[in-house]
Design a protein around this motif. Structure first.
Motif, PDB file in Angstrom:
ATOM      1  N   MET A 236     -67.738   6.633   5.060  1.00 50.17           N
ATOM      2  CA  MET A 236     -66.350   6.264   5.338  1.00 50.17           C
ATOM      3  C   MET A 236     -66.132   4.762   5.130  1.00 50.17           C
ATOM      4  O   MET A 236     -66.994   3.977   5.517  1.00 50.17           O
ATOM      5  N   GLN A 237     -65.004   4.426   4.541  1.00 48.87           N
ATOM      6  CA  GLN A 237     -64.747   2.999   4.303  1.00 48.87           C
ATOM      7  C   GLN A 237     -64.366   2.283   5.606  1.00 48.87           C
ATOM      8  O   GLN A 237     -63.692   2.859   6.462  1.00 48.87           O
ATOM      9  N   PRO A 238     -64.768   1.013   5.764  1.00 49.59           N
ATOM     10  CA  PRO A 238     -64.376   0.281   6.972  1.00 49.59           C
ATOM     11  C   PRO A 238     -62.869  -0.010   6.980  1.00 49.59           C
ATOM     12  O   PRO A 238     -62.289  -0.265   5.927  1.00 49.59           O
ATOM     13  N   VAL A 239     -62.279   0.049   8.158  1.00 56.17           N
ATOM     14  CA  VAL A 239     -60.848  -0.291   8.259  1.00 56.17           C
ATOM     15  C   VAL A 239     -60.717  -1.815   8.264  1.00 56.17           C
ATOM     16  O   VAL A 239     -61.296  -2.504   9.104  1.00 56.17           O
ATOM     17  N   LEU A 240     -59.967  -2.311   7.282  1.00 58.50           N
ATOM     18  CA  LEU A 240     -59.679  -3.749   7.187  1.00 58.50           C
ATOM     19  C   LEU A 240     -58.211  -3.946   7.512  1.00 58.50           C
ATOM     20  O   LEU A 240     -57.337  -3.462   6.784  1.00 58.50           O
ATOM     21  N   TRP A 241     -57.927  -4.656   8.622  1.00 57.10           N
ATOM     22  CA  TRP A 241     -56.536  -4.950   8.968  1.00 57.10           C
ATOM     23  C   TRP A 241     -56.219  -6.396   8.562  1.00 57.10           C
ATOM     24  O   TRP A 241     -56.930  -7.326   8.968  1.00 57.10           O
ATOM     25  N   ILE A 242     -55.157  -6.567   7.776  1.00 57.50           N
ATOM     26  CA  ILE A 242     -54.718  -7.910   7.382  1.00 57.50           C
ATOM     27  C   ILE A 242     -53.436  -8.175   8.164  1.00 57.50           C
ATOM     28  O   ILE A 242     -52.454  -7.438   8.026  1.00 57.50           O
ATOM     29  N   THR A 243     -53.434  -9.228   8.976  1.00 60.78           N
ATOM     30  CA  THR A 243     -52.328  -9.405   9.938  1.00 60.78           C
ATOM     31  C   THR A 243     -51.111 -10.122   9.344  1.00 60.78           C
ATOM     32  O   THR A 243     -50.135 -10.344  10.047  1.00 60.78           O
TER      33      THR A 243
ATOM     34  N   ILE B 274     -56.033  -4.199  16.379  1.00 59.00           N
ATOM     35  CA  ILE B 274     -57.418  -4.658  16.555  1.00 59.00           C
ATOM     36  C   ILE B 274     -58.295  -3.513  17.083  1.00 59.00           C
ATOM     37  O   ILE B 274     -59.511  -3.489  16.874  1.00 59.00           O
ATOM     38  N   GLN B 275     -57.644  -2.536  17.704  1.00 56.51           N
ATOM     39  CA  GLN B 275     -58.407  -1.393  18.215  1.00 56.51           C
ATOM     40  C   GLN B 275     -58.869  -0.463  17.095  1.00 56.51           C
ATOM     41  O   GLN B 275     -59.808   0.298  17.257  1.00 56.51           O
ATOM     42  N   GLU B 276     -58.202  -0.555  15.937  1.00 56.24           N
ATOM     43  CA  GLU B 276     -58.598   0.295  14.799  1.00 56.24           C
ATOM     44  C   GLU B 276     -59.557  -0.425  13.859  1.00 56.24           C
ATOM     45  O   GLU B 276     -60.254   0.218  13.085  1.00 56.24           O
ATOM     46  N   ALA B 277     -59.522  -1.752  13.889  1.00 54.13           N
ATOM     47  CA  ALA B 277     -60.166  -2.530  12.827  1.00 54.13           C
ATOM     48  C   ALA B 277     -61.673  -2.669  12.983  1.00 54.13           C
ATOM     49  O   ALA B 277     -62.183  -2.832  14.081  1.00 54.13           O
ATOM     50  N   GLU B 278     -62.347  -2.606  11.814  1.00 56.34           N
ATOM     51  CA  GLU B 278     -63.765  -3.018  11.789  1.00 56.34           C
ATOM     52  C   GLU B 278     -63.802  -4.468  11.276  1.00 56.34           C
ATOM     53  O   GLU B 278     -64.609  -5.282  11.718  1.00 56.34           O
TER      54      GLU B 278
ATOM     55  N   ILE C 185     -60.679  -8.916  22.066  1.00 67.14           N
ATOM     56  CA  ILE C 185     -62.007  -8.626  21.502  1.00 67.14           C
ATOM     57  C   ILE C 185     -62.657  -7.480  22.271  1.00 67.14           C
ATOM     58  O   ILE C 185     -63.238  -6.565  21.690  1.00 67.14           O
ATOM     59  N   GLU C 186     -62.487  -7.508  23.585  1.00 62.02           N
ATOM     60  CA  GLU C 186     -63.132  -6.466  24.405  1.00 62.02           C
ATOM     61  C   GLU C 186     -62.407  -5.125  24.314  1.00 62.02           C
ATOM     62  O   GLU C 186     -62.933  -4.115  24.748  1.00 62.02           O
ATOM     63  N   SER C 187     -61.213  -5.138  23.698  1.00 63.88           N
ATOM     64  CA  SER C 187     -60.494  -3.870  23.547  1.00 63.88           C
ATOM     65  C   SER C 187     -60.728  -3.259  22.162  1.00 63.88           C
ATOM     66  O   SER C 187     -60.071  -2.291  21.796  1.00 63.88           O
ATOM     67  N   ALA C 188     -61.633  -3.866  21.386  1.00 59.23           N
ATOM     68  CA  ALA C 188     -61.779  -3.467  19.983  1.00 59.23           C
ATOM     69  C   ALA C 188     -63.153  -2.833  19.752  1.00 59.23           C
ATOM     70  O   ALA C 188     -64.110  -3.533  19.419  1.00 59.23           O
ATOM     71  N   PRO C 189     -63.250  -1.525  19.883  1.00 64.77           N
ATOM     72  CA  PRO C 189     -64.582  -0.899  19.870  1.00 64.77           C
ATOM     73  C   PRO C 189     -65.308  -0.984  18.526  1.00 64.77           C
ATOM     74  O   PRO C 189     -66.530  -0.983  18.484  1.00 64.77           O
ATOM     75  N   ASN C 190     -64.534  -1.065  17.405  1.00 60.53           N
ATOM     76  CA  ASN C 190     -65.185  -1.020  16.093  1.00 60.53           C
ATOM     77  C   ASN C 190     -65.309  -2.397  15.440  1.00 60.53           C
ATOM     78  O   ASN C 190     -65.875  -2.522  14.363  1.00 60.53           O
ATOM     79  N   LEU C 191     -64.738  -3.408  16.079  1.00 57.81           N
ATOM     80  CA  LEU C 191     -64.620  -4.707  15.417  1.00 57.81           C
ATOM     81  C   LEU C 191     -65.988  -5.357  15.161  1.00 57.81           C
ATOM     82  O   LEU C 191     -66.822  -5.452  16.065  1.00 57.81           O
ATOM     83  N   LYS C 192     -66.181  -5.811  13.900  1.00 61.63           N
ATOM     84  CA  LYS C 192     -67.464  -6.439  13.545  1.00 61.63           C
ATOM     85  C   LYS C 192     -67.274  -7.849  12.995  1.00 61.63           C
ATOM     86  O   LYS C 192     -68.184  -8.673  13.061  1.00 61.63           O
ATOM     87  N   ILE C 193     -66.117  -8.108  12.388  1.00 63.35           N
ATOM     88  CA  ILE C 193     -65.945  -9.420  11.755  1.00 63.35           C
ATOM     89  C   ILE C 193     -64.468  -9.839  11.778  1.00 63.35           C
ATOM     90  O   ILE C 193     -63.582  -9.016  11.523  1.00 63.35           O
TER      91      ILE C 193
END
Ligand code: NAP
Ligand code: GLV
Length: 320
Positions: A1-8, A44-48, A63-71
């Protein structure tokens, strides 16, 4: 699966489209309005991977609400909008864009020095409004720049680039940092000062520190009172470094002569902000790095960071 990238923010298609081969790209759709904080909390909750701009407040709570966030890739050199300590604790990488905007931002700081000292905005507005109806000997008379003393608080990459620019103007440059830069002192011929001494002796004081707990509110009524009555303060660093109410009072009561700012505590700055009512204050809309070429280089740096993450290489331009 591709990582979700959110651009704000809405970035140009030619930068974003190629990323779609590698990531599930989701982007804030409008240029005219920035992503509201409530929406940032949601995405941010969806984003990796999240690609932020400096107005995005990425707090510990987010940050603490973002389970998948890596970068988190920030489209700026400054990263005071991100709780880097919280990110590090949670194994999240933060990247920024140092270096590529140094010259462009130094150009802007020098422009703001010239503009403020020579009352360019105030006098041009008089022409445009039809109020220029006589010539007077001291009309719109400003301050000289050539041969004057410049104090740079925060002699880092941009501070040095600004110091270099002053050579043609025969300025005497002094600086204040937490650490001395002996090699650069020799190379550029500038010298070190304690903060109060710098404030007392300079004709121009330019700020180029990051916004940190230590620099927040660093220039207040006490510091402004140390400056010469004829001095000019320039802030292209971050709004929170200067106490805006104290600056307003200093400018209104002739404690210092003028000031110019590209940055404000709250951005966009509200039009009824007291500073904007003063003729000896020049305001710019956070355009330090705003040339087409430099903004492209900043985006390219963020893309390099994103791609190094996706390709599982060492992360490029990481700050933690
Ligand atoms: P840099 O190379 O890291 O330089 C920052 C300098 O500030 C360093 O020399 C550092 O030296 C000094 N400093 C840090 N804390 C200090 C303190 N408490 N007191 C005195 N000096 C302190 O960063 P840069 O690339 O030049 O960028 C500087 C800042 O400019 C950014 O953080 C950003 O906020 C701002 N900026 C604004 C725009 C714009 O569009 N308006 C564009 C680019 C950058 P020591 O560690 O020795 O103290
Ligand atoms: C702009 O303000 C930046 O920090 O790059």
């Amino acid at each position: 699966m591709q990582p979700v990238l959110w651009i704000t923010s809405k970035l140009p298609a030619e930068v974003v489209e190629p990323l779609k081969t590698w990531a599930d790209v989701r982007q804030w759709p409008t240029l005219e309005e920035n992503m509201p904080h409530e929406k940032l909390k949601e995405v941010i909750q969806e984003a990796e991977i999240i690609w932020t701009i400096m107005g995005d407040e990425v707090s510990r709570e987010l940050i603490e609400s973002a389970p998948n966030l890596k970068i988190i890739c920030n489209l700026a050199v400054g990263f005071n909008n991100i709780d880097v300590e919280a990110a590090t604790e949670h194994g999240i990488i933060v990247t920024n864009t140092p270096g590529v905007l140094t010259d462009t931002t130094a150009d802007l700081a020098f422009t703001l020095m010239l503009t403020t000292a020579r009352r360019i905005v105030e006098s041009s507005n008089k022409v445009l409004s039809g109020e220029w109806n006589y010539w007077g000997v001291n009309q719109f008379a400003g301050m000289d720049i050539f041969g004057k003393k410049l104090g740079i608080i925060g002699m880092g990459r941009i501070g040095e680039a600004l110091a270099y620019r002053t050579k043609g103007f025969n300025m005497d440059v002094v600086y204040h940092n937490r650490n001395r830069k002996l090699e650069a002192e020799e190379k550029y011929g500038f010298s070190y000062r304690e903060l109060d001494d710098l404030l007392k002796e300079c004709d121009f004081v330019v700020l180029f520190t990051p916004l940190t707990e230590e620099t927040k509110g660093m220039i207040g009524a006490r510091e402004l009172a140390l400056m010469k009555k004829t001095a000019i303060l320039i802030n292209v660093a971050r709004g929170g470094i200067v106490q805006e109410q104290a600056l307003y009072e200093a400018l209104k009561n002739d404690v210092i002569w003028a000031a110019g700012a590209d940055v404000f505590e709250k951005e966009p700055v509200p039009v009824d902000h007291p500073l904007l009512s003063l003729p000896n204050f020049v305001a710019l809309p956070h355009i330090g790095s705003a040339t087409l070429a430099t903004r492209r280089k900043m985006m390219d740096m963020n893309v390099e960071s994103i791609m190094s993450y996706i390709e599982k290489e060492e992360i490029k331009h990481s700050i933690n």
